[in-house]
Motif scaffolding. Structure first.
Motif, mmCIF file in Angstrom:
data_model
loop_
_atom_site.group_PDB
_atom_site.id
_atom_site.type_symbol
_atom_site.label_atom_id
_atom_site.label_comp_id
_atom_site.label_asym_id
_atom_site.label_seq_id
_atom_site.Cartn_x
_atom_site.Cartn_y
_atom_site.Cartn_z
ATOM 1 N N ASN A 195 1.848 1.772 -3.525
ATOM 2 C CA ASN A 195 0.694 2.224 -4.312
ATOM 3 C C ASN A 195 0.402 3.705 -4.083
ATOM 4 O OD1 ASN A 195 0.283 -0.336 -5.377
ATOM 5 N ND2 ASN A 195 -1.287 -0.876 -3.889
ATOM 6 N N PHE A 196 0.282 4.103 -2.831
ATOM 7 C CA PHE A 196 -0.060 5.498 -2.536
ATOM 8 C C PHE A 196 1.079 6.455 -2.890
ATOM 9 C CE2 PHE A 196 -3.290 3.625 0.445
ATOM 10 C CZ PHE A 196 -4.406 4.128 -0.209
ATOM 11 N N SER A 197 2.317 6.030 -2.663
ATOM 12 C CA SER A 197 3.462 6.887 -2.995
ATOM 13 C C SER A 197 3.540 7.165 -4.489
ATOM 14 C CB SER A 197 4.765 6.247 -2.523
ATOM 15 O OG SER A 197 4.805 6.156 -1.130
ATOM 16 N N LEU A 253 -8.059 11.503 -1.207
ATOM 17 C CA LEU A 253 -6.942 10.571 -1.127
ATOM 18 C C LEU A 253 -6.529 10.365 0.331
ATOM 19 C CD1 LEU A 253 -4.890 8.760 -2.519
ATOM 20 C CD2 LEU A 253 -3.463 10.786 -2.908
ATOM 21 N N GLU A 283 0.834 -1.206 0.000
ATOM 22 C CA GLU A 283 0.000 0.000 0.000
ATOM 23 C C GLU A 283 0.869 1.257 0.000
ATOM 24 O OE1 GLU A 283 -2.986 0.140 -0.717
ATOM 25 O OE2 GLU A 283 -3.915 -1.734 -0.114
ATOM 26 N N GLN A 284 1.982 1.204 0.693
ATOM 27 C CA GLN A 284 2.911 2.332 0.700
ATOM 28 C C GLN A 284 3.378 2.624 -0.723
ATOM 29 O OE1 GLN A 284 7.024 1.767 2.120
ATOM 30 N NE2 GLN A 284 6.533 3.342 3.652
ATOM 31 N N LYS A 305 -8.872 7.919 1.995
ATOM 32 C CA LYS A 305 -8.593 6.537 1.590
ATOM 33 C C LYS A 305 -7.362 5.993 2.319
ATOM 34 C CE LYS A 305 -10.669 7.042 -2.923
ATOM 35 N NZ LYS A 305 -10.465 7.294 -4.335
ATOM 36 N N ILE A 306 -6.321 6.799 2.408
ATOM 37 C CA ILE A 306 -5.095 6.367 3.079
ATOM 38 C C ILE A 306 -5.348 6.106 4.559
ATOM 39 C CG2 ILE A 306 -2.766 7.058 3.781
ATOM 40 C CD1 ILE A 306 -2.667 8.688 1.123
ATOM 41 N N ILE A 350 2.789 11.988 4.956
ATOM 42 C CA ILE A 350 1.844 12.671 4.072
ATOM 43 C C ILE A 350 1.889 14.152 4.427
ATOM 44 C CG2 ILE A 350 -0.534 12.884 3.295
ATOM 45 C CD1 ILE A 350 -0.981 10.048 4.495
ATOM 46 N N LEU A 379 1.058 7.677 -6.399
ATOM 47 C CA LEU A 379 -0.039 8.568 -6.788
ATOM 48 C C LEU A 379 0.263 10.048 -6.572
ATOM 49 C CD1 LEU A 379 -3.085 6.599 -5.336
ATOM 50 C CD2 LEU A 379 -2.320 6.694 -7.726
ATOM 51 N N ILE A 413 3.312 12.018 -0.712
ATOM 52 C CA ILE A 413 3.152 10.789 0.072
ATOM 53 C C ILE A 413 4.419 9.971 -0.171
ATOM 54 C CG2 ILE A 413 1.763 8.708 0.388
ATOM 55 C CD1 ILE A 413 -0.527 10.338 -1.027
#
Length: 112
Positions: free
Chosen positions: A56-58, A88, A53-54, A91-92, A79, A60, A64
């Protein structure tokens, strides 16, 4: 853009949240496990994510990014609140909460 008020409002809607000091930061916990901290000086939140997940979000948003030490390798992620989109961020925070909360609690927010 998000603020501490935004962060707090999102998190306090989750089940069984406690807010406690954690060194010079504010920690948000579920069942005494930290899933997020807020650093007022840098207007930054740190969340616990899985490594996947780290990543994935990074990918975007450049605001992040992994903590740059062994904690980052364990999924802890910064963040920048002044730059992150509120949707976002929500969601995080849900993912971070679910990372540490017992299943019966995270099911309550995942099913909404």
């Amino acid at each position: 853009m998000a603020t501490f008020g935004t962060l707090e409002k999102i998190i306090l809607d989750f089940p069984e949240i406690t807010v406690e000091p954690h060194f010079e930061k504010i920690s948000f916990r579920v069942k005494n496990k930290i899933f997020a901290t807020y650093d007022e000086k840098n207007n930054r939140v740190t969340v616990k994510l899985s490594e996947c997940e780290q990543d994935n979000f990074s990918s975007l948003d450049s605001q992040i990014y992994p903590v740059d030490n062994k904690w980052g390798k364990q999924g802890w992620t910064f963040i920048d609140l002044s730059e992150v989109n509120q949707d976002l961020l929500t969601k995080i925070l849900i993912v971070a909460y679910c990372e540490v909360a017992p299943r019966k609690l995270w099911e309550q927010i995942r099913n909404n």
